[in-house]
Design an enzyme around this catalytic site. Sequence first.
Site, mmCIF file in Angstrom:
data_model
loop_
_atom_site.group_PDB
_atom_site.id
_atom_site.type_symbol
_atom_site.label_atom_id
_atom_site.label_comp_id
_atom_site.label_asym_id
_atom_site.label_seq_id
_atom_site.Cartn_x
_atom_site.Cartn_y
_atom_site.Cartn_z
ATOM 1 C CB CYS A 16 -17.884 4.338 -20.054
ATOM 2 S SG CYS A 16 -17.098 5.809 -19.327
ATOM 3 C CB CYS A 53 -13.087 4.161 -13.583
ATOM 4 S SG CYS A 53 -13.890 5.766 -13.362
ATOM 5 C CB CYS A 75 -21.667 5.992 -13.950
ATOM 6 S SG CYS A 75 -20.375 7.259 -13.934
ATOM 7 C CB CYS A 96 -17.671 0.755 -16.276
ATOM 8 S SG CYS A 96 -17.892 1.189 -14.529
ATOM 9 C CD GLU A 103 -3.070 -0.551 0.025
ATOM 10 O OE1 GLU A 103 -3.374 0.657 -0.119
ATOM 11 O OE2 GLU A 103 -3.533 -1.453 -0.690
#
Length: 354
Positions: free
Chosen positions: A198, A191, A207, A201, A36
């Site tokens: 899109c 994205c 959205c 997605c 991370e």
Amino acid sequence: MPDRFAQKLLTWYDQHGRHDLPWHHNQNAYRVWVSEIMLQQTQVATVIPYFEAFMARFPDVQALASAPVDDVLSHWSGLGYYARARNIHKAARQVVEEFGGEFPEDQEQLESLTGIGRSTAAAIIAQAFGKRAAILDGNVKRVLARYHAIPGWPGQTKVLKQLWQHAEEHTPDERVRDYTQAIMDLGAMVCTRSRPDCQACPVQPGCTAYAAGETGLYPGSKPKKEKPEKTTWMLILEDREGRILLERRPPSGIWGGLWSLPELDPAYGTEELQEACQQKLGLDCAEPELIAGFRHTFSHYHLHIQPARLTVTGQSSVADSDNQRWLHRDQALTAGLPAPIRTLLTQPEQNALL
């Protein structure tokens, strides 16, 4: 759960998500945490070889905590944003000294560790311990800003508050480990910042930005400021044994704690470099050989670097210390060096000015 967001995302993840990243193997709080931190402001493809090398050298938090900071910086060299390396070393020592070498499962306790914020702590809780916790890294901010058409730059408090609210709403109680990876994958793979796919997605039907044909407006951009321009001489000082002088950078600030080359004020002319080396470092040098300069961009300014190579002709008055060190080139390249300095030392002859 609005528009079954998490369910649709998890269904997509099962088929298209990334399930075999290095930190998915032998997954524990330490490996999740290191990944991370490395992934902050750095892409997965860049991080993978660094993560694997880092784990080989520092397989657990005890190994990292007991290692010299120079060793940690060396394994971070080229990854950038070096405050992360210093912080990860400090946090490892905190885990050992304050928590007996075990990462706490509590959000507040995790956030007490150097360099761990709300989203990173949540990622550790979700991915390492399988407990429900909402994350909000850069990819997630982009997904949620578009899905809910939240205007403004995510660095603004008002915008960030809205994004956190939606992050909490969408995070499911089940399969939270998969969900956190799924929403990060969606931002990284579908994205994307420019030209989002899109049609691929899974949450496109709900959205708001897509429905309005305005995905390019979200998230809002950070207000731009002109970056100042700075200039410096960087000296490759080589003694009779072929060793190069390195100096440690101050612990905070640009390249903090890394080894770099001695610098001189750009006000010195080329013909003044020999005298400056004598005055500033006590070194008698032959005439300088200029190397092609280059510009390196930091987050808040541009630095024009003009390198010069000088051979030390007399007896060196600079002894090895905590902040100065003479090293042969191959040894220097194993030290914690900023990426542009490493490049400069690797093949300086190719950049020499005629």
